[in-house]
Design an enzyme around this catalytic site. Structure first.
Site, mmCIF file in Angstrom:
data_model
loop_
_atom_site.group_PDB
_atom_site.id
_atom_site.type_symbol
_atom_site.label_atom_id
_atom_site.label_comp_id
_atom_site.label_asym_id
_atom_site.label_seq_id
_atom_site.Cartn_x
_atom_site.Cartn_y
_atom_site.Cartn_z
ATOM 1 N N MET A 79 -25.686 -12.008 28.946
ATOM 2 C CA MET A 79 -24.586 -11.666 29.839
ATOM 3 C C MET A 79 -24.737 -12.446 31.130
ATOM 4 S SD MET A 79 -24.243 -7.521 29.230
ATOM 5 C CE MET A 79 -26.012 -7.206 29.144
ATOM 6 N N CYS A 132 -17.005 -16.095 23.818
ATOM 7 C CA CYS A 132 -16.552 -15.820 25.180
ATOM 8 C C CYS A 132 -15.022 -15.823 25.247
ATOM 9 C CB CYS A 132 -17.105 -16.872 26.144
ATOM 10 S SG CYS A 132 -16.641 -16.573 27.864
ATOM 11 N N ASP A 172 -19.560 -1.688 21.435
ATOM 12 C CA ASP A 172 -19.529 -0.235 21.628
ATOM 13 C C ASP A 172 -20.824 0.462 21.236
ATOM 14 O OD1 ASP A 172 -16.989 -0.720 22.474
ATOM 15 O OD2 ASP A 172 -15.965 0.286 20.821
ATOM 16 N N GLY A 207 -24.902 -5.081 24.520
ATOM 17 C CA GLY A 207 -24.473 -5.747 25.743
ATOM 18 C C GLY A 207 -24.290 -4.758 26.875
#
Length: 381
Positions: free
Chosen positions: A29, A113, A219, A241
Site C-alpha cells: 500500500m 491499481c 474485505d 490490505g
C-alpha cells in the site's frame, strides 16, 4: 460461520521456494507498507510482507528515493517487493537488477491499481485488457526472476468494469508465462474500494488456474473473514490490505486462527498507545524524526477508530510533530478503554465507484501489444 476444517488442513502455501505459514500476505500500500510498518506487522505474526510499489523505470535509473524505499529489515524473509511497469523490456531489466544485486527474494507485480493517474496511461488495472502486452510483461519478468530462483507473482483485479472482465484470462496467461502465484482483488477498477468484494470471482479463478497458488484479496477485516474466504472460494491464501490499517496486531489474530487457536481479544487503548509509540520509533529510524512524525499523522484515525477519544484530542494526534508531544498525548488516553466492537469493520479509503479513465481507444483492440506511455510513475504510487 463456514466449516473451516478443510481450510485449516490445506497444504501449506508455497510461493516458489518459500513456505508461507500462515498463508497470509500483506498487500503493498502506497505510503503505508514501508520497512517500519512491515516490521511492526511482522512482530505479531508470520507471512509475507510486501513493500510499497516500486516502478521499474525508477529501478533502472536508480532513483535515490526509490532506492531508499527498497529497504528491508534484517529479519525480513523473504524480502518481498512489488514492481510496477508497462514495458516488457524495462520490467525485465529492472528484475535483472533486483535479482542480480540480491535486492529482493520475491517480486510481485501490480496490475490492479485503479487510480486514474495510472489507468489513464494504460497501467495498473487497465493493462490486463491488452492480453498480448500483459503476457509479454509477465514472460519477460518471470523468466528474468527465474534465472536467480526468485519467484515472480502477479496481482490483478476482476477487470476494468462490469463490461470488461479480464481476470480469468489474466490468471491463465500469468500461469502459462511462468508466474509463481496470482492474487485477485475481487473488485473491478470501476468499484475502486467501494461496495463489497465479489469472492465468487476468486472461486472461479481458482477453478481456472490449477497449477499455481491463487490468493484472494478484498474485505478481510478480521481473522474470521480470512477463514471464510478460504472456505468459500478454495483459494490457497489471503492478501490483507486495508484491514490492518491501525491494526498491525491483525496478523497475530490471523496466525492464531489459522493454527486453530482462540483469536486473542483486541487490545485496550493503553496497548494501542504502546503500538503507536513503537510505530513512531520504527519510522524515525527509517526516515528521521521530521518526516516520520508527519507520515505517522495519517495513521492516527485508524489507530483510534471507535475508541472514546474526544475530538480535540484526536485533532492534536493528527497534528503531532515530535516524539515528546506524542508521549504527552498518549498519556492522556484512557488506558483501560476496551477494544471497540465497531472497529472490526472496513477502514481506510472506500470512496465511490466511477468510470475508469483510460487512454483514447484503449478498448478497441485487446491484442494490441504497443507499450503505453506510463513509465513516468513515481514509486509508491
Amino acid at each position: 460461520m463456514e466449516d473451516v476444517t478443510a481450510t485449516l488442513s490445506k497444504p501449506a502455501l508455497r510461493i516458489g521456494p518459500y513456505e508461507v505459514d500462515p498463508p497470509v500476505v500483506l498487500a503493498p500500500m502506497a505510503g503505508i507498507t514501508n520497512v517500519a510498518f512491515r516490521r511492526l506487522c511482522q512482530e505479531y505474526g508470520a507471512g509475507i510482507y510486501v513493500c510499497e510499489m516500486i516502478t521499474a523505470r525508477a529501478v533502472v535509473e536508480r532513483h535515490p528515493g526509490t532506492m531508499h524505499m527498497m529497504t528491508f529489515g534484517p529479519n525480513e524473509k523473504p524480502r518481498s517487493m512489488q514492481l510496477y511497469g508497462v514495458d516488457p523490456k524495462t520490467m525485465r531489466e529492472a528484475v535483472k537488477i533486483i535479482v542480480g544485486e540480491g535486492l529482493a527474494d520475491h517480486i510481485d507485480s501490480n496490475f490492479g491499481c485503479p487510480v486514474a493517474k495510472v489507468t489513464r496511461k494504460g497501467g495498473g488495472a487497465a493493462l490486463p485488457f491488452k492480453r498480448r502486452l500483459f503476457a509479454d510483461i509477465v514472460r519477460e519478468s518471470a523468466s528474468a526472476a527465474a534465472e536467480a530462483g526468485v519467484p515472480f507473482t502477479v496481482k490483478f483485479r476482476i477487470g476494468i468494469d462490469d463490461d470488461h472482465h479480464t481476470y480469468l484470462d489474466a490468471g491463465r496467461i500469468a500461469e502459462a508465462e511462468g508466474a509463481a502465484a496470482v492474487s485477485l482483488h475481487a473488485r473491478t477498477a470501476a468499484q475502486r474500494y467501494s461496495g463489497k468484494a465479489d469472492w465468487s470471482a476468486i472461486a472461479r479463478l481458482k477453478e481456472a488456474v490449477t497449477g499455481i497458488p491463487v490468493l484472494g484479496n478484498g474485505d478481510i477485516f478480521a481473522a474470521d473473514d480470512a477463514l471464510r474466504m478460504m472456505a468459500e472460494t478454495g483459494c490457497d491464501g489471503v492478501v490483507v490490505g486495508r484491514g490492518c490499517l491501525g491494526r498491525p496486531w491483525l496478523f497475530g489474530e490471523l496466525e492464531a486462527a489459522f493454527a486453530g487457536r482462540p483469536v486473542p481479544p483486541g487490545p485496550k487503548l493503553g496497548e494501542v498507545g504502546r503500538v503507536l509509540r513503537r510505530h513512531a520509533e520504527l519510522l524515525i529510524k527509517h526516515d528521521g524524526a521530521r518526516k516520520a512524525l508527519r507520515d505517522l499523522r495519517k495513521h492516527m484515525a485508524w489507530y483510534l477508530m471507535g475508541f472514546p477519544v474526544g475530538s480535540e484530542l484526536r485533532r492534536r494526534f493528527a497534528m503531532v510533530s515530535s516524539l515528546d508531544e506524542l508521549d504527552e498525548l498518549i498519556a492522556l488516553l484512557d488506558a483501560d478503554a476496551p477494544f471497540p466492537a465497531d472497529a472490526e469493520g472496513p477502514r481506510g479509503r472506500q470512496g465511490s465507484p466511477g468510470k475508469v479513465t483510460l487512454p483514447h481507444g484503449w478498448l478497441n483492440d485487446p491484442d494490441d501489444d504497443c507499450v503505453p506511455e506510463a513509465e513516468d510513475m513515481h514509486s509508491g504510487g
